[in-house]
Design a protein around this motif. Sequence first.
Motif, PDB file in Angstrom:
ATOM      1  N   GLY A 118       0.735  -1.213  -0.115  1.00 23.10           N
ATOM      2  CA  GLY A 118       0.008   0.192   0.093  1.00 23.10           C
ATOM      3  C   GLY A 118       1.001   1.324   0.101  1.00 23.10           C
ATOM      4  N   ALA A 119       0.643   1.891  -0.918  1.00 25.12           N
ATOM      5  CA  ALA A 119       1.320   3.414  -1.134  1.00 25.12           C
ATOM      6  C   ALA A 119       1.631   4.222   0.185  1.00 25.12           C
ATOM      7  CB  ALA A 119       1.015   4.154  -2.235  1.00 25.12           C
ATOM      8  N   GLY A 120       0.536   4.226   0.830  1.00 23.12           N
ATOM      9  CA  GLY A 120       0.518   5.180   2.046  1.00 23.12           C
ATOM     10  C   GLY A 120       0.653   4.651   3.301  1.00 23.12           C
ATOM     11  N   SER A 121       1.352   3.097   3.319  1.00 21.62           N
ATOM     12  CA  SER A 121       1.594   2.487   4.712  1.00 21.62           C
ATOM     13  C   SER A 121       2.685   3.295   5.445  1.00 21.62           C
ATOM     14  CB  SER A 121       1.805   1.149   4.517  1.00 21.62           C
ATOM     15  OG  SER A 121       3.040   0.877   3.785  1.00 21.62           O
ATOM     16  N   THR A 122       2.684   3.101   6.602  1.00 20.40           N
ATOM     17  CA  THR A 122       3.728   3.694   7.420  1.00 20.40           C
ATOM     18  C   THR A 122       4.753   2.658   7.817  1.00 20.40           C
ATOM     19  OG1 THR A 122       2.378   3.552   9.357  1.00 20.40           O
ATOM     20  CG2 THR A 122       2.399   5.679   8.345  1.00 20.40           C
ATOM     21  N   ALA A 123       5.961   2.998   8.105  1.00 20.01           N
ATOM     22  CA  ALA A 123       7.055   2.050   8.672  1.00 20.01           C
ATOM     23  C   ALA A 123       6.644   1.360   9.849  1.00 20.01           C
ATOM     24  CB  ALA A 123       8.393   2.905   8.583  1.00 20.01           C
ATOM     25  N   VAL A 124       7.052   0.125   9.935  1.00 22.02           N
ATOM     26  CA  VAL A 124       7.250  -0.608  11.303  1.00 22.02           C
ATOM     27  C   VAL A 124       8.602  -0.493  11.361  1.00 22.02           C
ATOM     28  CG1 VAL A 124       6.909  -2.763  12.278  1.00 22.02           C
ATOM     29  CG2 VAL A 124       5.301  -2.245  10.584  1.00 22.02           C
ATOM     30  N   VAL A 125       9.039  -0.087  12.487  1.00 19.12           N
ATOM     31  CA  VAL A 125      10.456   0.217  12.989  1.00 19.12           C
ATOM     32  C   VAL A 125      10.848  -1.044  13.627  1.00 19.12           C
ATOM     33  CG1 VAL A 125      12.123   1.379  14.065  1.00 19.12           C
ATOM     34  CG2 VAL A 125      10.279   2.712  12.864  1.00 19.12           C
ATOM     35  N   LEU A 126      11.714  -1.856  13.294  1.00 20.89           N
ATOM     36  CA  LEU A 126      12.294  -3.259  13.963  1.00 20.89           C
ATOM     37  C   LEU A 126      13.110  -2.809  15.076  1.00 20.89           C
ATOM     38  CD1 LEU A 126      10.988  -4.005  11.278  1.00 20.89           C
ATOM     39  CD2 LEU A 126      12.235  -6.039  11.724  1.00 20.89           C
ATOM     40  N   PRO A 127      13.354  -3.678  16.002  1.00 17.07           N
ATOM     41  CA  PRO A 127      14.308  -3.413  16.898  1.00 17.07           C
ATOM     42  C   PRO A 127      15.808  -3.654  16.473  1.00 17.07           C
ATOM     43  CG  PRO A 127      13.349  -5.580  17.351  1.00 17.07           C
ATOM     44  CD  PRO A 127      12.496  -4.828  16.208  1.00 17.07           C
ATOM     45  N   GLN A 128      16.825  -3.174  17.025  1.00 20.22           N
ATOM     46  CA  GLN A 128      18.314  -2.990  16.774  1.00 20.22           C
ATOM     47  C   GLN A 128      18.956  -4.649  17.076  1.00 20.22           C
ATOM     48  OE1 GLN A 128      19.953   0.328  18.989  1.00 20.22           O
ATOM     49  NE2 GLN A 128      19.950   1.123  17.065  1.00 20.22           N
ATOM     50  N   LEU A 129      18.234  -5.547  17.505  1.00 23.09           N
ATOM     51  CA  LEU A 129      18.576  -6.888  17.681  1.00 23.09           C
ATOM     52  C   LEU A 129      17.557  -7.952  17.032  1.00 23.09           C
ATOM     53  CD1 LEU A 129      20.203  -7.059  21.116  1.00 23.09           C
ATOM     54  CD2 LEU A 129      21.360  -6.722  18.902  1.00 23.09           C
ATOM     55  N   LEU A 130      17.870  -8.347  15.946  1.00 20.79           N
ATOM     56  CA  LEU A 130      16.964  -9.270  15.106  1.00 20.79           C
ATOM     57  C   LEU A 130      17.199 -10.839  15.531  1.00 20.79           C
ATOM     58  CD1 LEU A 130      16.998  -7.408  11.745  1.00 20.79           C
ATOM     59  CD2 LEU A 130      15.296  -7.164  13.695  1.00 20.79           C
ATOM     60  N   THR A 131      15.988 -11.649  15.316  1.00 19.30           N
ATOM     61  CA  THR A 131      15.950 -12.868  15.249  1.00 19.30           C
ATOM     62  C   THR A 131      15.173 -13.216  14.030  1.00 19.30           C
ATOM     63  OG1 THR A 131      13.988 -13.299  16.629  1.00 19.30           O
ATOM     64  CG2 THR A 131      16.085 -13.405  17.657  1.00 19.30           C
ATOM     65  N   PRO A 132      15.001 -14.379  13.503  1.00 17.28           N
ATOM     66  CA  PRO A 132      14.017 -14.689  12.246  1.00 17.28           C
ATOM     67  C   PRO A 132      12.848 -14.420  12.812  1.00 17.28           C
ATOM     68  CG  PRO A 132      15.797 -16.132  12.489  1.00 17.28           C
ATOM     69  CD  PRO A 132      15.870 -15.659  13.758  1.00 17.28           C
ATOM     70  N   SER A 133      12.121 -14.865  13.827  1.00 17.12           N
ATOM     71  CA  SER A 133      11.171 -14.702  14.656  1.00 17.12           C
ATOM     72  C   SER A 133      10.661 -13.458  14.629  1.00 17.12           C
ATOM     73  CB  SER A 133      10.706 -15.531  15.766  1.00 17.12           C
ATOM     74  OG  SER A 133      11.531 -15.080  16.931  1.00 17.12           O
ATOM     75  N   ILE A 134      11.501 -12.328  15.147  1.00 21.93           N
ATOM     76  CA  ILE A 134      11.029 -10.928  14.969  1.00 21.93           C
ATOM     77  C   ILE A 134      10.959 -10.574  13.700  1.00 21.93           C
ATOM     78  CG2 ILE A 134      12.227  -8.693  15.619  1.00 21.93           C
ATOM     79  CD1 ILE A 134      13.588  -9.870  18.126  1.00 21.93           C
ATOM     80  N   VAL A 135      11.594 -10.756  12.626  1.00 21.55           N
ATOM     81  CA  VAL A 135      11.363 -10.270  11.479  1.00 21.55           C
ATOM     82  C   VAL A 135      10.112 -10.728  10.948  1.00 21.55           C
ATOM     83  CG1 VAL A 135      12.509 -10.125   9.047  1.00 21.55           C
ATOM     84  CG2 VAL A 135      13.963 -10.026  10.976  1.00 21.55           C
ATOM     85  N   LEU A 136       9.759 -12.061  11.043  1.00 18.92           N
ATOM     86  CA  LEU A 136       8.616 -12.717  10.587  1.00 18.92           C
ATOM     87  C   LEU A 136       7.345 -12.231  11.347  1.00 18.92           C
ATOM     88  CD1 LEU A 136       9.875 -16.424  10.198  1.00 18.92           C
ATOM     89  CD2 LEU A 136       9.151 -14.721   8.539  1.00 18.92           C
ATOM     90  N   GLY A 137       7.686 -11.614  12.591  1.00 23.26           N
ATOM     91  CA  GLY A 137       6.519 -11.049  13.367  1.00 23.26           C
ATOM     92  C   GLY A 137       6.145  -9.708  12.600  1.00 23.26           C
ATOM     93  N   ALA A 138       7.325  -8.936  12.406  1.00 23.10           N
ATOM     94  CA  ALA A 138       7.047  -7.697  12.042  1.00 23.10           C
ATOM     95  C   ALA A 138       6.341  -7.459  10.574  1.00 23.10           C
ATOM     96  CB  ALA A 138       8.596  -6.919  11.929  1.00 23.10           C
ATOM     97  N   ILE A 139       6.490  -8.420   9.691  1.00 20.05           N
ATOM     98  CA  ILE A 139       6.074  -8.596   8.420  1.00 20.05           C
ATOM     99  C   ILE A 139       4.453  -9.433   8.689  1.00 20.05           C
ATOM    100  CG2 ILE A 139       8.165  -8.306   7.429  1.00 20.05           C
ATOM    101  CD1 ILE A 139       8.066 -11.292   6.327  1.00 20.05           C
ATOM    102  N   GLY A 140       4.124  -9.815   9.887  1.00 19.99           N
ATOM    103  CA  GLY A 140       2.974 -10.490   9.703  1.00 19.99           C
ATOM    104  C   GLY A 140       2.769 -11.788   9.294  1.00 19.99           C
ATOM    105  N   ALA A 141       4.139 -12.469   9.438  1.00 21.22           N
ATOM    106  CA  ALA A 141       4.235 -14.098   8.966  1.00 21.22           C
ATOM    107  C   ALA A 141       4.496 -14.797  10.187  1.00 21.22           C
ATOM    108  CB  ALA A 141       5.159 -14.035   7.991  1.00 21.22           C
ATOM    109  N   GLY A 142       4.636 -14.269  11.442  1.00 28.96           N
ATOM    110  CA  GLY A 142       5.097 -15.045  12.572  1.00 28.96           C
ATOM    111  C   GLY A 142       4.124 -15.120  13.663  1.00 28.96           C
TER     112      GLY A 142
END
Length: 142
Positions: A118-142
């Motif tokens: 969506g062109a108007g979507s706002t950013a989800v800012v992820l934490p500075q320390l990542l795990t695969p589950s954090i990334v997947l959770g942020a993109i709605g896949a976890g």
Amino acid sequence: GAAICATALLVLRSPLLDERPAQTTPAAQDWQDYSTERFAELRAAGTPVFVNVTADWCITCLANEKVALSSATVLATFRERGIVYLKGDWTNSDPELTRLLQEHGRSGVPLYLYYPDGAGSTAVVLPQLLTPSIVLGAIGAG
């Protein structure tokens, strides 16, 4: 001492090491270089975008890339969902990336942003320390 040097020379001259770069180089790169123009183009099209602002000297960045952002599951999910992975290299303090960091209240790297479709979507800012589950959770896949 001489035996150690001789062993080191044998290891360094090993044919296995000569082949290593070819084995570790991926057939297709999983990310594209960040540029303001490319980012704007993707956002205007409503394409979901994951932005990684990193630097060669940033140990946290390197660890996150190895542990989370190179994860087969994360990369496969990006592909399945049509998420374009943009990587910005701030090693030499790029002005475009400095502005992006400042827009998100950061004075340095790492910075991870996910823009849903969506062109108007706002950013989800992820934490500075990542795990695969954090990334997947942020993109709605976890």
